[in-house]
Design an enzyme around this catalytic site. Structure first.
Site, PDB file in Angstrom:
ATOM      1  N   HIS A 133      20.328  32.459 -35.295  1.00 28.84           N
ATOM      2  CA  HIS A 133      20.898  31.538 -36.285  1.00 28.84           C
ATOM      3  C   HIS A 133      20.704  32.067 -37.705  1.00 28.84           C
ATOM      4  O   HIS A 133      19.584  32.355 -38.126  1.00 28.84           O
ATOM      5  CB  HIS A 133      20.213  30.179 -36.120  1.00 28.84           C
ATOM      6  N   ASP A 163      21.217  31.120 -41.614  1.00 28.40           N
ATOM      7  CA  ASP A 163      21.450  30.025 -42.553  1.00 28.40           C
ATOM      8  C   ASP A 163      21.927  30.608 -43.874  1.00 28.40           C
ATOM      9  O   ASP A 163      21.159  31.247 -44.592  1.00 28.40           O
ATOM     10  CB  ASP A 163      20.157  29.226 -42.753  1.00 28.40           C
ATOM     11  N   MET A 221      23.122  17.913 -37.846  1.00 25.81           N
ATOM     12  CA  MET A 221      21.955  18.241 -38.673  1.00 25.81           C
ATOM     13  C   MET A 221      20.923  17.132 -38.502  1.00 25.81           C
ATOM     14  O   MET A 221      21.221  15.955 -38.720  1.00 25.81           O
ATOM     15  CB  MET A 221      22.346  18.353 -40.156  1.00 25.81           C
ATOM     16  N   GLY A 253      19.172  22.680 -46.373  1.00 24.30           N
ATOM     17  CA  GLY A 253      18.706  23.320 -47.607  1.00 24.30           C
ATOM     18  C   GLY A 253      17.373  24.017 -47.460  1.00 24.30           C
ATOM     19  O   GLY A 253      17.139  25.020 -48.108  1.00 24.30           O
ATOM     20  N   PHE A 254      16.528  23.484 -46.597  1.00 20.35           N
ATOM     21  CA  PHE A 254      15.184  24.051 -46.469  1.00 20.35           C
ATOM     22  C   PHE A 254      14.699  23.990 -45.034  1.00 20.35           C
ATOM     23  O   PHE A 254      15.021  23.052 -44.309  1.00 20.35           O
ATOM     24  CB  PHE A 254      14.195  23.279 -47.356  1.00 20.35           C
ATOM     25  N   GLY A 255      13.915  24.990 -44.653  1.00 21.38           N
ATOM     26  CA  GLY A 255      13.246  24.946 -43.365  1.00 21.38           C
ATOM     27  C   GLY A 255      11.982  24.104 -43.469  1.00 21.38           C
ATOM     28  O   GLY A 255      11.577  23.693 -44.569  1.00 21.38           O
ATOM     29  N   GLY A 256      11.387  23.829 -42.322  1.00 24.32           N
ATOM     30  CA  GLY A 256      10.089  23.168 -42.310  1.00 24.32           C
ATOM     31  C   GLY A 256      10.092  21.678 -42.600  1.00 24.32           C
ATOM     32  O   GLY A 256       9.052  21.115 -42.912  1.00 24.32           O
ATOM     33  N   ASP A 311      19.744  20.979 -35.444  1.00 20.47           N
ATOM     34  CA  ASP A 311      19.165  21.923 -36.410  1.00 20.47           C
ATOM     35  C   ASP A 311      18.329  21.169 -37.440  1.00 20.47           C
ATOM     36  O   ASP A 311      18.854  20.305 -38.145  1.00 20.47           O
ATOM     37  CB  ASP A 311      20.325  22.667 -37.094  1.00 20.47           C
ATOM     38  N   GLY A 312      17.044  21.511 -37.486  1.00 26.25           N
ATOM     39  CA  GLY A 312      16.157  20.930 -38.496  1.00 26.25           C
ATOM     40  C   GLY A 312      15.020  20.143 -37.871  1.00 26.25           C
ATOM     41  O   GLY A 312      15.246  19.157 -37.166  1.00 26.25           O
ATOM     42  N   GLY A 313      13.800  20.636 -38.037  1.00 27.80           N
ATOM     43  CA  GLY A 313      12.640  19.920 -37.508  1.00 27.80           C
ATOM     44  C   GLY A 313      12.552  19.944 -35.997  1.00 27.80           C
ATOM     45  O   GLY A 313      11.912  19.072 -35.397  1.00 27.80           O
ATOM     46  N   GLY A 347      13.355  27.186 -36.450  1.00 26.41           N
ATOM     47  CA  GLY A 347      12.855  28.228 -37.342  1.00 26.41           C
ATOM     48  C   GLY A 347      11.344  28.216 -37.389  1.00 26.41           C
ATOM     49  O   GLY A 347      10.663  29.011 -36.732  1.00 26.41           O
TER      50      GLY A 347
HETATM   51  C1  DX5 Z   1      18.213  23.810 -42.770  1.00 26.55           C
HETATM   52  C2  DX5 Z   1      18.741  24.936 -41.916  1.00 26.55           C
HETATM   53  C3  DX5 Z   1      17.961  25.158 -40.678  1.00 26.55           C
HETATM   54  C4  DX5 Z   1      16.529  25.524 -40.885  1.00 26.55           C
HETATM   55  C5  DX5 Z   1      15.739  24.893 -39.785  1.00 26.55           C
HETATM   56  O1  DX5 Z   1      18.987  23.733 -43.895  1.00 26.55           O
HETATM   57  O2  DX5 Z   1      20.079  24.688 -41.522  1.00 26.55           O
HETATM   58  O3  DX5 Z   1      18.573  26.076 -39.785  1.00 26.55           O
HETATM   59  O4  DX5 Z   1      16.291  26.918 -40.896  1.00 26.55           O
HETATM   60  O5  DX5 Z   1      14.433  25.156 -40.026  1.00 26.55           O
HETATM   61  P1  DX5 Z   1      13.236  24.453 -39.264  1.00 26.55           P
HETATM   62  O6  DX5 Z   1      13.407  24.763 -37.811  1.00 26.55           O
HETATM   63  O7  DX5 Z   1      12.067  25.080 -39.889  1.00 26.55           O
HETATM   64  O8  DX5 Z   1      13.355  22.973 -39.527  1.00 26.55           O
HETATM   65 ZN    ZN Z   2      21.043  26.053 -39.861  1.00 22.37          ZN
END
Ligand code: DX5
Ligand code: ZN
Length: 225
Positions: free
Chosen positions: A37, A39, A141, A146-149, A179-181, A201
């Site tokens: 994936h 981003d 989503m 916008g951000f991981g974690g 995707d996300g968390g 991620g």
């Molecule tokens: C968020 C991204 C995700 C992100 C997920 O904007 O689209 O793909 O990398 O990250 P995690 O798995 O850390 O929530």
């Molecule tokens: Zn993504």
């Protein structure tokens, strides 16, 4: 490489060490992940900037995984051809960034890639009713992009169920990605709600016992009902 449980894992490079992206791509493939994936963020659709087509092109030389490219950018139609030329296998655009969604999805398919559309947490899935024939993947989503974690928003679980119902009703082989968390604690609920592609991620690239243990934990808990 396809998994016996039918679940596809798509490790998100956003959480990897950007100084060692090739190693991160190899780690994903040898861990049994079918997808990788990417981003892509432009600092306008989302308040962050990440990677572009050159990262896709560079990693194409080290990985045979399905390159799952998630465009969190305004005017995605301007960049789709370059991403496909660089090695993207699937392109997912954010519905909120598309004025002419059907045209954009057709463009992706006309270039030989799989067409996906992502929905932000506040976006209703009924907006997809008239483009189901044009889709290969729907990305729900589970955080604001916008951000991981970040932590998964529980209100997205009934939406996953609703999208799964729409896919079943359409009779089409459309993937449902989340995707996300997504972690070994949250993945099970998303799979039970109907997801079959898990983007992860932080929970893979920052798993305390390493990536391979992380992907195993994710698969095991996702499939235990
Ligand atoms: C968020 C991204 C995700 C992100 C997920 O904007 O689209 O793909 O990398 O990250 P995690 O798995 O850390 O929530
Ligand atoms: Zn993504």
């Amino acid at each position: 490489m396809s998994s016996s449980d039918g679940l596809i894992v798509s490790p998100s490079l956003l959480a990897a060490d950007f100084g060692r992206l090739a190693d991160a791509a190899r780690e994903a493939e040898s861990g049994g992940a079918e997808y990788l994936h990417f981003d892509v963020m432009d600092g306008r659709f989302v308040p962050n900037i990440s990677m572009g087509p050159s990262a896709v092109k560079a990693l194409r030389t080290v990985s045979r995984a399905f390159f799952d490219v998630h465009l969190m950018i305004v005017e995605p139609e301007k960049y789709i051809e370059e991403f496909v030329r660089s090695g993207a296998d699937g392109i997912t655009v954010q519905i909120e960034a598309c004025t002419h969604l059907q045209r954009t999805l057709s463009l992706i398919r006309s270039l030989g890639a799989q067409a996906g559309v992502a929905l932000n947490p506040a976006t209703i899935p009924e907006q997809l009713e008239y483009v189901m024939d044009d889709l290969d993947l729907i990305l729900v989503m589970t955080v604001n992009p916008g951000f991981g974690g970040q932590k998964l928003l529980p209100a997205t679980l009934p939406k996953i169920q609703r999208v799964r119902q729409m896919i079943t009703d359409s009779g089409r082989p459309i993937h449902l990605e989340v995707d996300g968390g997504i972690t070994h604690e949250t993945a099970g609920a998303t799979v039970r709600a109907g997801a079959n592609v898990l983007v992860a991620g932080t929970s893979l690239y920052h798993y305390p016992q390493g990536f391979a243990a992380g992907i195993e934990a994710l698969r095991n808990t996702a499939m235990s009902l």
